[in-house]
Design a protein around this motif. Structure first.
Motif, short mmCIF file in Angstrom:
data_model
loop_
_atom_site.label_atom_id
_atom_site.label_comp_id
_atom_site.label_asym_id
_atom_site.label_seq_id
_atom_site.Cartn_x
_atom_site.Cartn_y
_atom_site.Cartn_z
N LYS A 199 34.40 33.54 35.30
CA LYS A 199 34.19 34.93 35.82
C LYS A 199 35.31 34.85 36.84
CE LYS A 199 31.69 38.56 37.91
NZ LYS A 199 30.41 39.37 38.13
N ARG A 259 38.82 34.56 35.80
CA ARG A 259 39.28 35.84 34.94
C ARG A 259 39.61 37.00 35.98
NH1 ARG A 259 34.76 34.57 31.47
NH2 ARG A 259 35.47 33.67 29.62
N GLU A 260 38.67 37.12 37.09
CA GLU A 260 39.14 38.22 38.11
C GLU A 260 40.18 37.83 38.91
OE1 GLU A 260 35.55 38.12 40.63
OE2 GLU A 260 34.32 39.38 39.12
N LEU A 295 43.33 36.85 37.44
CA LEU A 295 44.16 36.98 36.33
C LEU A 295 44.71 38.44 36.30
CD1 LEU A 295 42.79 35.19 33.44
CD2 LEU A 295 44.45 33.84 35.23
N HIS A 304 45.69 39.67 33.17
CA HIS A 304 45.10 40.25 32.18
C HIS A 304 43.80 39.26 31.93
CE1 HIS A 304 48.67 42.53 31.68
NE2 HIS A 304 49.42 41.19 31.83
N ASP A 305 42.57 39.76 32.34
CA ASP A 305 41.37 39.15 32.27
C ASP A 305 40.89 38.87 30.46
OD1 ASP A 305 40.69 41.55 31.42
OD2 ASP A 305 39.10 41.89 32.92
N TRP A 306 41.74 39.55 29.67
CA TRP A 306 41.25 39.09 28.39
C TRP A 306 41.86 37.77 27.55
CZ3 TRP A 306 45.79 38.65 25.24
CH2 TRP A 306 46.87 39.09 25.81
N LYS A 356 47.13 37.52 39.83
CA LYS A 356 47.69 38.56 40.12
C LYS A 356 48.69 38.46 41.33
CE LYS A 356 42.99 40.77 39.32
NZ LYS A 356 41.90 41.33 39.92
#
Length: 441
Positions: free
Chosen positions: A363, A366-367, A369, A371-373, A430
């Motif tokens: 998690k 992903r936060e 990135l 694009h968290d997908w 990011k």
């Protein structure tokens, strides 16, 4: 002094010689003296001559006139030492701070200069402030107490649930208080339910031992009163409900629900997210003592003992025994510092609890990135894939620090590159994080 002694000695020698002659005369006429004892008169003894007495008196007068040396007392010694220290402090103050003197904050910054992270920090949910590990409890206490001026009931409830560590005692005490309030709410006309005897055994054992309960009773409308004991001349202390509270019984019900349903105020671990440029030192960690359950000295001693015993015991232990011991060793760590290296070399760093699950790290990544997908996998040191996200970090051997590698899904990356065509490849982190990128030292 010497002259006086000589004069006194001479006088006594003269007197001794006269006494000796007298003794000899007495011995020669001993029989006659014995026969005529009643008539004989002994010859009087002679003392020092007048010249000797005058010399002795003069010597004594000179000694009395000479000043005697004064012995220093312990108080004088102390005063002298204090005077010297004060003079030294005054001289040091005039010279100003010495080159070796360091401001406490500057010393702390210097101490943290070579560390991978300066310490473990937490975020207070009441104030939003970030505080260091060793100051979190004091900060929470201050924040709760300062909240009492705004909402004394809520503050006292937070006190009860936060400052008392024994959750079973808290549960029992809170349920007992709830019964008191239920009785008042259900029987508002009965006076016996409107007062609570402080020396009551149940009150003492279940309630009085909890911090914050007295603030709670006073906040919801009770006041302490000394009431007379029936049939006696003494008084006992009670909590007595104020009359105006009886007109607001619904408030008492709300206070009871708030007391029963509240949770302790818990600080949130600050991840201290950092982004580093590609570096060959990514696998090198230097951690502060905050990351360990044991002190640094205890850890060094245990490490030495393990090193000495490993050769002797390794051949005698089974694999299961070794794994069990390793797991026991992992429990000594409270926190872990994890780094994730991306394919483009950038390094993402964060602080975690050692008992948090691997899913929290996924998690966290992903936060960060754009694009968290985007699908990815995390590889532990040695290339082992972390597929079971329910495992804790200390169960995976990722404590007290570890460098992991991120691997993108090859098929998805191929599609993205085909769509971008000849455009320059960009980092998937990011932009706001990349703008604050640091160099790993």
């Amino acid at each position: 002094m010497e002259q006086w002694l000589r004069a006194v000695g001479e006088a006594w020698r003269q007197w001794a010689r006269a006494s000796a002659w007298e003794v000899r005369g007495l011995q020669s006429t001993r029989e006659r003296v014995h026969q005529e004892k009643s008539k004989a008169e002994t010859k009087p003894r002679h003392g020092p001559t007048s010249e000797a007495q005058m010399a002795a008196a003069a010597a004594v007068a000179r000694l009395e006139q000479k000043p005697k040396p004064r012995l220093s007392s312990s108080q004088d010694v102390i005063k002298s030492q204090v005077r010297k220290e004060l003079m030294a402090e005054a001289a040091a103050y005039e010279r100003g701070p010495s080159p070796d003197h360091k401001d406490p904050e500057a010393a702390e910054e210097e101490e943290c200069a070579g560390l991978s992270v300066s310490g473990v920090y937490f975020i207070c949910p009441l104030t939003g402030a970030t505080v260091k590990k060793d100051k979190r409890e004091a900060h929470i206490r201050e924040a709760i107490l300062s909240h009492s001026s705004k909402d004394p009931v809520a503050a006292s409830v937070m006190e009860i649930h936060t400052f008392n560590r024994d959750r079973e005692k808290v549960k029992l005490g809170v349920e007992t208080i709830a019964k008191y309030l239920d009785n008042i709410h259900l029987h508002p006309e009965e006076e016996k339910y409107q007062k609570i005897k402080l020396q009551n055994k149940v009150f003492q054992e279940r309630i009085n031992c909890l911090e914050g309960v007295h603030n709670f009773f006073q906040a919801i409308g009770f006041e302490k009163k000394a009431l007379p004991v029936p049939g006696q001349e003494t008084t006992e202390e009670y909590y007595v409900l104020k009359e105006e509270v009886l007109t607001k019984l619904e408030d008492l019900k709300d206070y009871k629900d708030q007391l029963l349903n509240s949770e302790p105020v818990r600080v949130q671990l600050d991840r201290q997210l950092c982004i580093f440029k590609p570096s060959p030192q990514a696998a090198q960690f230097e951690l502060p003592n905050d990351f360990y359950n044991l002190t640094a000295e205890e850890l060094k001693r245990e490490q030495r003992l393990r090193t000495e015993a490993v050769e002797k015991a390794s051949m005698l232990r089974t694999k299961a025994m070794r794994e069990k011991e390793e797991q026991r060793e992992m429990r000594k760590y409270n926190y872990t510092l994890l780094r994730v290296r991306f394919p483009d070399g950038y390094i993402l760093q964060g602080t975690f609890y050692a008992r948090e699950q691997v899913s929290t790290l996924y998690k966290f990544v992903r936060e960060a990135l754009q694009h968290d997908w985007l699908p990815f996998e995390l590889l532990a040191p040695g290339g082992l894939k972390l597929t079971d996200e329910n495992l804790a970090f200390n169960e995976c051997g990722l404590v007290p620090s570890a460098l992991l590698t991120l691997s993108w899904d090859a098929a998805v990356m191929a599609d993205i590159k085909a769509a971008e065509k000849e455009e320059e490849a960009k980092s998937h982190l990011k932009p706001e994080l990349l703008s604050a990128v640091q160099t790993l030292s």
